[in-house]
Design a protein around this motif. Structure first.
Motif, PDB file in Angstrom:
ATOM      1  N   LEU A  75      -0.939   4.097 -11.803  1.00 52.22           N
ATOM      2  CA  LEU A  75       0.540   4.238 -11.927  1.00 52.22           C
ATOM      3  C   LEU A  75       1.063   3.154 -12.970  1.00 52.22           C
ATOM      4  O   LEU A  75       1.869   3.354 -13.995  1.00 52.22           O
ATOM      5  CB  LEU A  75       1.270   3.829 -10.542  1.00 52.22           C
ATOM      6  N   ASP A  76       0.554   1.732 -13.073  1.00 53.55           N
ATOM      7  CA  ASP A  76       0.958   0.987 -13.989  1.00 53.55           C
ATOM      8  C   ASP A  76       0.602   1.237 -15.418  1.00 53.55           C
ATOM      9  O   ASP A  76       1.491   1.055 -16.310  1.00 53.55           O
ATOM     10  CB  ASP A  76       0.298  -0.496 -13.670  1.00 53.55           C
ATOM     11  N   LEU A  77      -0.847   1.899 -15.491  1.00 60.01           N
ATOM     12  CA  LEU A  77      -0.877   2.309 -16.851  1.00 60.01           C
ATOM     13  C   LEU A  77       0.024   3.399 -17.294  1.00 60.01           C
ATOM     14  O   LEU A  77       0.346   3.350 -18.659  1.00 60.01           O
ATOM     15  CB  LEU A  77      -2.332   2.594 -16.794  1.00 60.01           C
ATOM     16  N   ILE A  78       0.259   4.388 -16.510  1.00 63.87           N
ATOM     17  CA  ILE A  78       0.982   5.369 -16.955  1.00 63.87           C
ATOM     18  C   ILE A  78       2.519   4.935 -17.252  1.00 63.87           C
ATOM     19  O   ILE A  78       3.161   5.313 -18.183  1.00 63.87           O
ATOM     20  CB  ILE A  78       0.974   6.693 -16.225  1.00 63.87           C
ATOM     21  N   ARG A  79       2.888   4.133 -16.257  1.00 61.49           N
ATOM     22  CA  ARG A  79       4.315   3.458 -16.580  1.00 61.49           C
ATOM     23  C   ARG A  79       4.258   2.872 -17.877  1.00 61.49           C
ATOM     24  O   ARG A  79       5.280   2.883 -18.694  1.00 61.49           O
ATOM     25  CB  ARG A  79       4.573   2.710 -15.443  1.00 61.49           C
ATOM     26  N   LEU A 139     -18.517  -0.662  -3.896  1.00 62.75           N
ATOM     27  CA  LEU A 139     -17.536  -2.074  -4.308  1.00 62.75           C
ATOM     28  C   LEU A 139     -16.290  -1.804  -3.836  1.00 62.75           C
ATOM     29  O   LEU A 139     -15.865  -1.077  -3.030  1.00 62.75           O
ATOM     30  CB  LEU A 139     -17.328  -1.508  -5.826  1.00 62.75           C
ATOM     31  N   ASP A 140     -15.790  -3.189  -3.583  1.00 67.06           N
ATOM     32  CA  ASP A 140     -14.383  -3.482  -3.030  1.00 67.06           C
ATOM     33  C   ASP A 140     -13.342  -3.391  -4.113  1.00 67.06           C
ATOM     34  O   ASP A 140     -13.362  -4.057  -5.235  1.00 67.06           O
ATOM     35  CB  ASP A 140     -14.644  -4.954  -2.527  1.00 67.06           C
ATOM     36  N   LEU A 141     -12.275  -2.600  -3.893  1.00 63.79           N
ATOM     37  CA  LEU A 141     -11.274  -2.550  -4.729  1.00 63.79           C
ATOM     38  C   LEU A 141     -10.103  -3.414  -4.431  1.00 63.79           C
ATOM     39  O   LEU A 141      -9.466  -3.210  -3.535  1.00 63.79           O
ATOM     40  CB  LEU A 141     -10.634  -0.939  -4.604  1.00 63.79           C
ATOM     41  N   PRO A 142      -9.751  -4.363  -5.551  1.00 62.16           N
ATOM     42  CA  PRO A 142      -8.743  -5.039  -5.375  1.00 62.16           C
ATOM     43  C   PRO A 142      -7.277  -4.283  -5.386  1.00 62.16           C
ATOM     44  O   PRO A 142      -7.130  -3.127  -5.976  1.00 62.16           O
ATOM     45  CB  PRO A 142      -8.700  -6.140  -6.320  1.00 62.16           C
ATOM     46  N   GLU A 143      -6.260  -4.858  -4.719  1.00 62.96           N
ATOM     47  CA  GLU A 143      -5.114  -3.978  -4.868  1.00 62.96           C
ATOM     48  C   GLU A 143      -4.503  -3.820  -6.106  1.00 62.96           C
ATOM     49  O   GLU A 143      -3.807  -2.687  -6.219  1.00 62.96           O
ATOM     50  CB  GLU A 143      -3.862  -4.819  -3.534  1.00 62.96           C
ATOM     51  N   ARG A 144      -4.801  -4.634  -7.006  1.00 62.45           N
ATOM     52  CA  ARG A 144      -4.315  -4.488  -8.448  1.00 62.45           C
ATOM     53  C   ARG A 144      -4.747  -3.284  -9.012  1.00 62.45           C
ATOM     54  O   ARG A 144      -4.411  -2.394  -9.615  1.00 62.45           O
ATOM     55  CB  ARG A 144      -4.501  -5.641  -8.957  1.00 62.45           C
ATOM     56  N   VAL A 145      -6.133  -3.206  -8.814  1.00 65.59           N
ATOM     57  CA  VAL A 145      -6.984  -1.999  -9.266  1.00 65.59           C
ATOM     58  C   VAL A 145      -6.533  -0.874  -8.660  1.00 65.59           C
ATOM     59  O   VAL A 145      -6.488   0.321  -9.530  1.00 65.59           O
ATOM     60  CB  VAL A 145      -8.226  -2.265  -8.935  1.00 65.59           C
ATOM     61  N   PRO A 174       0.768  -1.110   0.004  1.00 64.41           N
ATOM     62  CA  PRO A 174      -0.091  -0.117   0.127  1.00 64.41           C
ATOM     63  C   PRO A 174       0.798   1.365  -0.053  1.00 64.41           C
ATOM     64  O   PRO A 174       1.893   1.293   0.438  1.00 64.41           O
ATOM     65  CB  PRO A 174      -0.890  -0.137   1.446  1.00 64.41           C
ATOM     66  N   SER A 175       0.367   2.219  -0.520  1.00 63.01           N
ATOM     67  CA  SER A 175       1.106   3.660  -0.548  1.00 63.01           C
ATOM     68  C   SER A 175       0.135   4.920  -0.748  1.00 63.01           C
ATOM     69  O   SER A 175      -0.915   4.635  -0.699  1.00 63.01           O
ATOM     70  CB  SER A 175       1.996   3.621  -1.896  1.00 63.01           C
TER      71      SER A 175
END
Length: 207
Positions: free
Chosen positions: A161-165, A150-156, A127-128
């Motif tokens: 950041l993943d998309l932008i990277r 809704l429950d947010l999975p950690e990956r979501v 987490p960050s």
């Protein structure tokens, strides 16, 4: 070494080392990064650095994560889309080719060293402030009835950041406002709505 530098301890010394590591990364890149050069730039010694980080992969990751975009202030533009556009824009301003080079370099070492692979996984999945910002944005959208609960999975939570990277790596240039809007409108917002719909259907089936 100056008297002031010799007295540095704890967080102050760690900050100086991480700043020096980041400056070295920007000047010479990950492939040519050395602990000796970082120590010289920080005005400390190699043993001091090795007491905190086992090697250059760990040090580079720590320096990079110190630069990871941290959202400033509460994101509340009044709409889910507006909040996400602000968040994605803030991330993109801090994400650059150096971030991609550090991750690529560490991943190369991770293939050869399982302990570095474990470290990379730990740093990328913990987490960050960024994941907390995503939670806040989605929570505000639920409160405004833009999204059902809704429950947010950690990956979501990590996905902005993943998309932008990923986009930055593919393009090799700063991302435009149009690209960021597309990531929000065509990828992330539909994902949130789809995830909410799936969770809602699952709840109805259980009832």
């Amino acid at each position: 070494m100056s008297e002031t530098r010799s007295r540095r301890r704890g967080a102050q010394l760690e900050q100086a080392i991480l700043d020096a590591a980041w400056d070295e990364l920007r000047e010479v890149g990950y492939a040519r990064l050395t602990i000796e050069a970082v120590a010289a730039r920080a005005g400390t010694s190699k043993p001091v650095i090795y007491r905190r980080w086992a090697g250059r992969a760990e040090l580079a990751l720590a320096a990079w994560f110190r630069q990871v975009p941290v959202p400033q202030g509460v994101l509340d533009t009044g709409t889910l889309r507006g909040d996400l556009l602000v968040l994605f824009s803030r991330i993109a301003r801090r994400a650059d080719s150096m971030m991609n080079e550090v991750v690529a370099g560490v991943m190369g070492e991770a293939f050869r060293h399982p302990e570095i692979a474990a470290l990379l996984h730990d740093r990328l999945t913990r987490p960050s402030p960024l994941t907390s910002a995503v939670e806040t944005i989605v929570g505000n959208a639920v409160a405004r009835a833009e999204l059902p609960p809704l429950d947010l999975p950690e990956r979501v939570k990590r996905l902005p950041l993943d998309l932008i990277r990923n986009e930055s790596t593919l393009c090799g240039t700063p991302l435009t406002d149009e690209t960021l809007a597309s990531l929000v409108d065509d990828v992330y917002v539909p994902l949130l709505h789809g995830l909410a719909a799936l969770q809602e259907r699952a709840l109805r089936k259980r009832d």
